[in-house]
Design a protein around this motif. Structure first.
Motif, PDB file in Angstrom:
ATOM      1  N   TYR A  34     -10.355  28.783   1.230  1.00  0.00           N
ATOM      2  CA  TYR A  34      -8.961  28.222   1.490  1.00  0.00           C
ATOM      3  C   TYR A  34      -8.240  29.389   2.676  1.00  0.00           C
ATOM      4  N   LYS A  35      -8.493  30.618   2.363  1.00  0.00           N
ATOM      5  CA  LYS A  35      -7.713  31.755   3.117  1.00  0.00           C
ATOM      6  C   LYS A  35      -8.192  31.559   4.607  1.00  0.00           C
ATOM      7  N   ILE A  36      -9.398  31.228   4.700  1.00  0.00           N
ATOM      8  CA  ILE A  36     -10.147  31.264   6.126  1.00  0.00           C
ATOM      9  C   ILE A  36      -9.742  30.228   7.032  1.00  0.00           C
ATOM     10  N   ARG A  37      -9.670  28.755   6.004  1.00  0.00           N
ATOM     11  CA  ARG A  37      -9.141  27.680   6.832  1.00  0.00           C
ATOM     12  C   ARG A  37      -7.739  27.787   7.007  1.00  0.00           C
ATOM     13  N   GLN A  38      -6.645  28.508   6.220  1.00  0.00           N
ATOM     14  CA  GLN A  38      -5.639  28.893   6.642  1.00  0.00           C
ATOM     15  C   GLN A  38      -5.333  29.620   7.875  1.00  0.00           C
ATOM     16  N   MET A  39      -6.133  30.732   7.994  1.00  0.00           N
ATOM     17  CA  MET A  39      -6.336  31.590   9.084  1.00  0.00           C
ATOM     18  C   MET A  39      -6.493  30.709  10.632  1.00  0.00           C
ATOM     19  N   GLN A  40      -7.624  29.915  10.316  1.00  0.00           N
ATOM     20  CA  GLN A  40      -8.038  29.232  11.387  1.00  0.00           C
ATOM     21  C   GLN A  40      -7.168  28.082  11.673  1.00  0.00           C
ATOM     22  N   THR A  41      -6.321  27.540  10.809  1.00  0.00           N
ATOM     23  CA  THR A  41      -5.101  26.462  11.096  1.00  0.00           C
ATOM     24  C   THR A  41      -3.887  27.080  11.828  1.00  0.00           C
ATOM     25  N   TYR A  42      -3.464  28.427  11.402  1.00  0.00           N
ATOM     26  CA  TYR A  42      -2.561  29.240  11.922  1.00  0.00           C
ATOM     27  C   TYR A  42      -2.856  29.489  13.581  1.00  0.00           C
ATOM     28  N   ALA A  43      -4.158  29.774  13.656  1.00  0.00           N
ATOM     29  CA  ALA A  43      -4.607  29.895  15.091  1.00  0.00           C
ATOM     30  C   ALA A  43      -4.502  28.810  15.835  1.00  0.00           C
ATOM     31  N   ARG A  44      -4.728  27.665  15.581  1.00  0.00           N
ATOM     32  CA  ARG A  44      -4.778  26.393  16.039  1.00  0.00           C
ATOM     33  C   ARG A  44      -3.154  26.066  16.459  1.00  0.00           C
ATOM     34  N   LEU A  45      -2.544  26.639  15.642  1.00  0.00           N
ATOM     35  CA  LEU A  45      -1.034  26.278  15.868  1.00  0.00           C
ATOM     36  C   LEU A  45      -0.407  27.526  16.736  1.00  0.00           C
ATOM     37  N   LYS A  46      -1.125  28.394  17.155  1.00  0.00           N
ATOM     38  CA  LYS A  46      -0.926  29.497  18.012  1.00  0.00           C
ATOM     39  C   LYS A  46       0.136  30.537  17.186  1.00  0.00           C
ATOM     40  N   ALA A  47      -0.029  30.506  15.988  1.00  0.00           N
ATOM     41  CA  ALA A  47       0.915  31.208  15.147  1.00  0.00           C
ATOM     42  C   ALA A  47      -0.075  32.404  14.995  1.00  0.00           C
ATOM     43  N   TRP A  48      -0.040  33.512  15.983  1.00  0.00           N
ATOM     44  CA  TRP A  48      -0.750  34.439  15.955  1.00  0.00           C
ATOM     45  C   TRP A  48      -0.466  35.401  14.706  1.00  0.00           C
ATOM     46  N   PRO A  49       0.913  36.032  14.616  1.00  0.00           N
ATOM     47  CA  PRO A  49       1.086  36.851  13.268  1.00  0.00           C
ATOM     48  C   PRO A  49       0.714  36.227  12.262  1.00  0.00           C
ATOM     49  N   SER A  51      -1.674  34.322  11.616  1.00  0.00           N
ATOM     50  CA  SER A  51      -3.237  33.823  11.586  1.00  0.00           C
ATOM     51  C   SER A  51      -3.779  35.466  10.933  1.00  0.00           C
ATOM     52  N   ILE A  52      -3.006  36.443  11.838  1.00  0.00           N
ATOM     53  CA  ILE A  52      -3.483  38.022  11.530  1.00  0.00           C
ATOM     54  C   ILE A  52      -3.266  38.176   9.849  1.00  0.00           C
ATOM     55  N   GLN A  53      -1.975  37.705   9.564  1.00  0.00           N
ATOM     56  CA  GLN A  53      -1.718  38.114   7.766  1.00  0.00           C
ATOM     57  C   GLN A  53      -2.666  37.363   6.987  1.00  0.00           C
ATOM     58  N   ALA A  54      -3.069  36.146   7.484  1.00  0.00           N
ATOM     59  CA  ALA A  54      -4.076  35.343   6.800  1.00  0.00           C
ATOM     60  C   ALA A  54      -5.418  35.976   6.663  1.00  0.00           C
ATOM     61  N   GLY A  55      -5.687  36.663   7.861  1.00  0.00           N
ATOM     62  CA  GLY A  55      -7.121  37.301   7.928  1.00  0.00           C
ATOM     63  C   GLY A  55      -7.019  38.544   7.186  1.00  0.00           C
ATOM     64  N   ARG A  56      -5.870  39.210   7.171  1.00  0.00           N
ATOM     65  CA  ARG A  56      -5.856  40.546   6.429  1.00  0.00           C
ATOM     66  C   ARG A  56      -5.966  40.274   5.054  1.00  0.00           C
ATOM     67  N   GLU A  57      -5.452  39.308   4.592  1.00  0.00           N
ATOM     68  CA  GLU A  57      -5.554  38.843   3.114  1.00  0.00           C
ATOM     69  C   GLU A  57      -6.841  38.445   2.583  1.00  0.00           C
ATOM     70  N   ILE A  58      -7.645  38.049   3.622  1.00  0.00           N
ATOM     71  CA  ILE A  58      -9.085  37.754   3.466  1.00  0.00           C
ATOM     72  C   ILE A  58     -10.114  39.205   3.108  1.00  0.00           C
ATOM     73  N   LEU A  59      -9.513  39.901   4.107  1.00  0.00           N
ATOM     74  CA  LEU A  59     -10.190  41.180   4.186  1.00  0.00           C
ATOM     75  C   LEU A  59      -9.872  42.194   2.741  1.00  0.00           C
ATOM     76  N   GLN A  60      -8.771  41.711   2.114  1.00  0.00           N
ATOM     77  CA  GLN A  60      -8.487  42.293   0.931  1.00  0.00           C
ATOM     78  C   GLN A  60      -9.616  41.702  -0.236  1.00  0.00           C
ATOM     79  N   LEU A  61      -9.985  40.786   0.012  1.00  0.00           N
ATOM     80  CA  LEU A  61     -11.037  39.976  -0.926  1.00  0.00           C
ATOM     81  C   LEU A  61     -12.562  40.400  -0.555  1.00  0.00           C
ATOM     82  N   ASP A  62     -12.803  40.431   0.790  1.00  0.00           N
ATOM     83  CA  ASP A  62     -14.049  40.710   1.198  1.00  0.00           C
ATOM     84  C   ASP A  62     -13.889  40.937   2.718  1.00  0.00           C
ATOM     85  N   SER A  63     -14.977  42.041   2.845  1.00  0.00           N
ATOM     86  CA  SER A  63     -15.133  42.365   4.452  1.00  0.00           C
ATOM     87  C   SER A  63     -16.219  41.472   5.429  1.00  0.00           C
TER      88      SER A  63
END
Length: 171
Positions: A34-49, A51-63
């Motif tokens: 869900y977090k990966i799809r959220q990150m991708q969705t924000y990127a499609r919206l060009k909502a870069w900050p 997308s970065i935040q969602a990516g960082r949340e993913i990295l908290q769970l898995d590298s």
């Protein structure tokens, strides 16, 4: 909700997809998908900050090297070259032979005018895959921009010899 979010994403309704994936992520905070799809969705919206935040949340769970690269891409879109390079290098530390990430990092270095850094990065990669048609031309470009024309010609000539007939080789 998951199927609805996927339908929104696939139909290009990224606003609705973002809201639905946010809801799903809130209900299942440990679900990486869900977090990966959220990150991708924000990127499609060009909502870069976001997308970065969602990516960082993913990295908290898995590298995940691809997520590191994706965050680097978002920083690159925001013209934050140093941050993009930091994430690309972290991705390469986990998966050093990823030609796509090497190319992205080298392009950032070339853009910053760090031709020696670009040559160092391409050299390490090309030591393992000397005829790579994505990374070798970037090495040639780095030599060219540095003013080392003989090395640039050598790289481009080798690429032409192996059949790489793309525009950068002839340029």
């Amino acid at each position: 909700l998951s199927e609805l979010a996927d339908c929104h994403f696939q139909s290009g309704d990224y606003e609705s997809a973002a809201g639905t994936y946010f809801l799903l992520s809130s209900r299942a905070p440990d679900n990486v998908l869900y977090k990966i799809r959220q990150m991708q969705t924000y990127a499609r919206l060009k909502a870069w900050p976001q997308s970065i935040q969602a990516g960082r949340e993913i990295l908290q769970l898995d590298s995940i090297p691809a997520v590191l690269s994706f965050i680097g891409d978002s920083f690159r879109q925001m013209e934050s070259a140093d941050s993009a390079l930091w994430y690309y290098r972290r991705s390469l530390a986990m998966r050093p032979m990823n030609e796509s990430v090497v190319a992205k990092a080298v392009n950032v270095l070339i853009g910053k005018g760090d031709y020696d850094g670009a040559i160092s990065l391409t050299g390490a990669f090309l030591a393992e895959d000397p005829d790579n048609t994505l990374v070798a031309p970037l090495e040639g470009l780095s030599y060219y921009r540095k003013g080392d024309y003989e090395s640039a010609i050598s790289v481009f000539q080798r690429q032409e010899d192996i059949g790489n007939d793309t525009y950068p080789i002839h340029y």
